[in-house]
Enzyme design. Sequence first.
Site, PDB file in Angstrom:
ATOM      1  N   HIS A 228       0.821  -1.223   0.000  1.00  0.00           N
ATOM      2  CA  HIS A 228       0.000   0.000   0.000  1.00  0.00           C
ATOM      3  C   HIS A 228       0.857   1.277   0.000  1.00  0.00           C
ATOM      4  O   HIS A 228       0.423   2.328   0.481  1.00  0.00           O
ATOM      5  CB  HIS A 228      -0.957  -0.010   1.194  1.00  0.00           C
ATOM      6  CG  HIS A 228      -0.271  -0.064   2.526  1.00  0.00           C
ATOM      7  ND1 HIS A 228      -0.800  -0.740   3.610  1.00  0.00           N
ATOM      8  CD2 HIS A 228       0.890   0.487   2.978  1.00  0.00           C
ATOM      9  CE1 HIS A 228       0.005  -0.602   4.641  1.00  0.00           C
ATOM     10  NE2 HIS A 228       1.030   0.141   4.289  1.00  0.00           N
TER      11      HIS A 228
ATOM     12  N   HIS B  63      -1.329   4.523   9.948  1.00  0.00           N
ATOM     13  CA  HIS B  63       0.072   4.941  10.157  1.00  0.00           C
ATOM     14  C   HIS B  63       0.168   6.200  11.009  1.00  0.00           C
ATOM     15  O   HIS B  63       1.027   7.047  10.778  1.00  0.00           O
ATOM     16  CB  HIS B  63       0.755   5.178   8.817  1.00  0.00           C
ATOM     17  CG  HIS B  63       0.794   3.990   7.906  1.00  0.00           C
ATOM     18  ND1 HIS B  63      -0.301   3.527   7.216  1.00  0.00           N
ATOM     19  CD2 HIS B  63       1.813   3.161   7.564  1.00  0.00           C
ATOM     20  CE1 HIS B  63       0.034   2.471   6.484  1.00  0.00           C
ATOM     21  NE2 HIS B  63       1.316   2.223   6.686  1.00  0.00           N
TER      22      HIS B  63
ATOM     23  N   GLU C   8       3.886  -5.523   8.696  1.00  0.00           N
ATOM     24  CA  GLU C   8       2.607  -5.287   7.994  1.00  0.00           C
ATOM     25  C   GLU C   8       2.087  -6.559   7.338  1.00  0.00           C
ATOM     26  O   GLU C   8       0.896  -6.662   7.024  1.00  0.00           O
ATOM     27  CB  GLU C   8       2.766  -4.186   6.933  1.00  0.00           C
ATOM     28  CG  GLU C   8       2.936  -2.798   7.530  1.00  0.00           C
ATOM     29  CD  GLU C   8       3.000  -1.684   6.482  1.00  0.00           C
ATOM     30  OE1 GLU C   8       2.949  -0.514   6.885  1.00  0.00           O
ATOM     31  OE2 GLU C   8       3.115  -1.957   5.270  1.00  0.00           O
TER      32      GLU C   8
ATOM     33  N   HIS D 177      10.176  -3.990   4.128  1.00  0.00           N
ATOM     34  CA  HIS D 177      10.636  -2.598   4.067  1.00  0.00           C
ATOM     35  C   HIS D 177      11.027  -2.085   5.440  1.00  0.00           C
ATOM     36  O   HIS D 177      10.489  -2.504   6.451  1.00  0.00           O
ATOM     37  CB  HIS D 177       9.644  -1.660   3.389  1.00  0.00           C
ATOM     38  CG  HIS D 177       8.245  -1.532   3.962  1.00  0.00           C
ATOM     39  ND1 HIS D 177       7.445  -2.596   4.264  1.00  0.00           N
ATOM     40  CD2 HIS D 177       7.507  -0.428   4.228  1.00  0.00           C
ATOM     41  CE1 HIS D 177       6.266  -2.161   4.698  1.00  0.00           C
ATOM     42  NE2 HIS D 177       6.285  -0.840   4.692  1.00  0.00           N
TER      43      HIS D 177
HETATM   44  C1  DHB Z   1       6.364   3.116   2.211  1.00  0.00           C
HETATM   45  C2  DHB Z   1       5.733   1.887   2.444  1.00  0.00           C
HETATM   46  C3  DHB Z   1       4.682   1.800   3.376  1.00  0.00           C
HETATM   47  O1  DHB Z   1       4.026   0.660   3.667  1.00  0.00           O
HETATM   48  C4  DHB Z   1       4.266   2.933   4.055  1.00  0.00           C
HETATM   49  O2  DHB Z   1       3.235   2.826   4.907  1.00  0.00           O
HETATM   50  C5  DHB Z   1       4.904   4.151   3.842  1.00  0.00           C
HETATM   51  C6  DHB Z   1       5.954   4.239   2.918  1.00  0.00           C
HETATM   52  C7  DHB Z   1       7.469   3.250   1.199  1.00  0.00           C
HETATM   53  O3  DHB Z   1       7.968   2.253   0.673  1.00  0.00           O
HETATM   54  O4  DHB Z   1       7.829   4.392   0.895  1.00  0.00           O
HETATM   55 FE    FE Z   2       2.634   0.923   5.434  1.00  0.00          FE
END
Ligand code: DHB
Ligand code: FE
Length: 280
Positions: free
Chosen positions: A12, A59, A240, A193
Amino acid sequence: MARIIGGISTSHIPAIGGAIANNLQQDPYWKPFFDGYPPVRKWLDEMQPDVAVVIYNDHGLNFFLNKMPTFAIGAAAEYQNADEGWGLKTLPPFPGDPQFSWHLIESLVNDEFDMTICQEMTVDHGFVVPLQLLWGDKKTLPVRTVPLEVNTVQHPLPSPARCYKLGKALGKAIESYPEDIKVVVLGTGGLSHQLDGKRAGFINKKFDLMCMEKIVSEPEALARYSIHDLVENAGTQGPEFIQWLIMRGALTGNVRKVHSNYHIPISNTGAGLLLLENAA
Ligand code: DHB
Ligand code: FE
């Protein structure tokens, strides 16, 4: 009775919203990512779900560190995007289905999942970006929505095993709804991530692909990981993935993979997409 027609999980990443707003789908950086979605949109056009239960994490928009429910669910007539702005144009509110929401709440609480009940709820990119990817080309959203929000921000987070069990309770809740509606379950977020700290930018393709494979055939094996295992293998925001496990737990029948896509990097993330059909 309500029927779960399938589950879709997708990353997302907020920058996707900006790419959609600026029509960058054919841009060389974005194309391998956006090319994953047409088969899923085609499947949705054929299957015509009435409702999408959207499992995502907030978030810091609707819930912040001062009050952080572990699991929350919407029971509102509509949900407004209130993300701080990643380029998406102002969107009309997403329609809810309060009657269905209250049925899910009754059933989940009865099954010992004490959901925080939200008769008001704003949504962020965790909810909005996937809906844009799946139905953004439509004039009006063809589904009603129920947001199911999971804490992945303030530790301690709910364990993968607990989330998988919540998915099972959610599947039971959906299928006990007396109306003849078709429901699709979305799990958003992930894959690997890490947005800050020493390992910022960390992506683990091998682990992501293993998760995408095992979630189809052997979700119990993934439910045995701890949150700390997920952080170690998939970065600080890797947990996540618990939203994917809730989606998978809700698929009660014969599960068949219809389509998947994986591409790195999109922004800072291993971007995964998976469509699972759920036959009775
Ligand atoms: C990114 C990924 C995420 O799941 C998020 O909530 C905010 C940023 C990213 O890869 O930039
Ligand atoms: Fe996220």
